[in-house]
Design a protein around this motif. Sequence first.
Motif, mmCIF file in Angstrom:
data_model
loop_
_atom_site.group_PDB
_atom_site.id
_atom_site.type_symbol
_atom_site.label_atom_id
_atom_site.label_comp_id
_atom_site.label_asym_id
_atom_site.label_seq_id
_atom_site.Cartn_x
_atom_site.Cartn_y
_atom_site.Cartn_z
ATOM 1 N N SER A 109 0.827 -1.212 0.000
ATOM 2 C CA SER A 109 0.000 0.000 0.000
ATOM 3 C C SER A 109 0.858 1.257 0.000
ATOM 4 C CB SER A 109 -0.942 -0.008 1.207
ATOM 5 O OG SER A 109 -0.210 0.019 2.431
ATOM 6 N N GLN A 110 2.003 1.202 0.652
ATOM 7 C CA GLN A 110 2.904 2.361 0.633
ATOM 8 C C GLN A 110 3.472 2.587 -0.769
ATOM 9 O OE1 GLN A 110 5.661 1.304 3.754
ATOM 10 N NE2 GLN A 110 4.589 2.588 5.284
ATOM 11 N N ASN A 115 3.429 6.002 -5.794
ATOM 12 C CA ASN A 115 3.181 6.255 -7.220
ATOM 13 C C ASN A 115 2.120 7.333 -7.409
ATOM 14 O OD1 ASN A 115 5.048 4.380 -8.135
ATOM 15 N ND2 ASN A 115 3.551 2.680 -8.100
ATOM 16 N N ILE A 116 1.044 7.254 -6.633
ATOM 17 C CA ILE A 116 -0.029 8.245 -6.765
ATOM 18 C C ILE A 116 0.487 9.635 -6.399
ATOM 19 C CG2 ILE A 116 -2.276 8.952 -5.872
ATOM 20 C CD1 ILE A 116 -2.993 5.991 -5.609
ATOM 21 N N ARG A 117 1.335 9.736 -5.409
ATOM 22 C CA ARG A 117 1.871 11.041 -5.016
ATOM 23 C C ARG A 117 2.744 11.629 -6.125
ATOM 24 N NH1 ARG A 117 3.447 9.982 1.370
ATOM 25 N NH2 ARG A 117 1.348 10.492 2.227
ATOM 26 N N ASP A 138 -7.689 17.254 -9.159
ATOM 27 C CA ASP A 138 -8.499 16.922 -7.983
ATOM 28 C C ASP A 138 -8.691 15.410 -7.853
ATOM 29 O OD1 ASP A 138 -8.706 19.581 -7.407
ATOM 30 O OD2 ASP A 138 -10.701 19.822 -8.314
ATOM 31 N N THR A 139 -8.905 14.756 -9.001
ATOM 32 C CA THR A 139 -9.071 13.311 -8.975
ATOM 33 C C THR A 139 -7.810 12.631 -8.472
ATOM 34 O OG1 THR A 139 -10.644 13.402 -10.827
ATOM 35 C CG2 THR A 139 -9.573 11.279 -10.360
ATOM 36 N N GLU A 145 -5.352 10.467 -1.279
ATOM 37 C CA GLU A 145 -5.941 10.410 0.055
ATOM 38 C C GLU A 145 -6.484 9.003 0.355
ATOM 39 O OE1 GLU A 145 -8.832 13.472 -0.162
ATOM 40 O OE2 GLU A 145 -7.417 15.107 0.308
ATOM 41 N N GLN A 146 -7.092 8.389 -0.668
ATOM 42 C CA GLN A 146 -7.597 7.023 -0.481
ATOM 43 C C GLN A 146 -6.442 6.051 -0.236
ATOM 44 O OE1 GLN A 146 -10.006 6.074 -3.896
ATOM 45 N NE2 GLN A 146 -11.567 7.625 -3.421
#
Length: 377
Positions: A109-110, A115-117, A138-139, A145-146
């Motif tokens: 999960s980290q 990657n999302i960051r 925004d998406t 955040e999720q």
Amino acid sequence: MNKKSMILLTALFLILATGCSKQQAARPPQEVAVKAMQVIQKDTPVTYEFVGEVVAKDEVPIKARVSGNIARKLVKGGDQVQIGQALFEIDRRQYLTTVADAQAQVAQSQAVLSNIRRDVNRYQQLADQGGIAIQSLDTSISQAEQAQAQVNAYQAKLDQAQNDLTDTLIVSPVNGRIGVGELSVGEYVVAGSTELATVSTVDPVQVRFSMSENEYLKFAKMGSSPDAWGQNLRLILSDGSEYPETGQLEQIDRGLANQTGTLAMKAAFSNPQQLLVPGMFARIIAIGENRTGALLVPQRAVQEMLGKTFVTVVDAENKAATRPVTVGPKVGSFQVVEEGLTAQDVVVVEGFAKVQPGTPLAVTLIGPDDLNIPVVK
């Protein structure tokens, strides 16, 4: 032998028998040897005695926080244990696996979050240049955040798994002595349910005793509060010896017990040598009022019959006389006499079972030292 001779012999026999009877009647009754003591009169602190039982101040049942089979027993029943000392170990293999799985989930999960960051950083730069719509940024932020929430959830599972792994080693919560357990290595225990053993604190201990309603009223009416009489309590052990430490009253029940009509109390006694163990019976001695000029006789001189109390005294003619008395509290090996005696009376202490009222006595006067029973100071 003719009839006349028989009459003469019968008459002679009657004369001789009458003479013997008169001699026996004239002979004084034989004196009975007894030991007696002058009634003691002195100002006396009255003590009150209660039967008590030694109990542990704290008894802590040991239960596992996790379920599993007992892998090791690290102490024996009756051992002294210290707070934090390991007592039992639960098979930890399944908990090691759970920790490893949780660690993998956290790592995965980290990685997703990382990657999302990075995407969020790129979208932020493009949005600043007008290269993408704000909605896309925004998406991406929402996805980050999720992902962070997912990391937090997996981290919580890892923390719980690590706590469960730690809890496979069961430690003592207090200093004390552990009871003799019945569980063996290999037995299955259920978290929060199976009791593995009990640890009892050993220093200090408490002595539990009860006071009757009349005794409570006696203390209350003489104006003696528990703060007064509940200090410097003495303890007499079952072998008659006095425990070297004094105790203090710690707990008084909120009311009288419905079944017995008694008031339960607990007194604390330090136990540095661990002489006192739970289950022992002992007598609590509390000092009450001070009686001025109290009359004291040895307890062994007091006789009871058909609900009445009496003593045998030596009267002015050195004969035995029975005297009914009203007794008060016991003071050591002596008994306070409230009615029936004066300080001038002499009470038979030994030998009264051999005499009846009016029996002449050969009296040997003795003192408390001769009986090996000390007078209360």
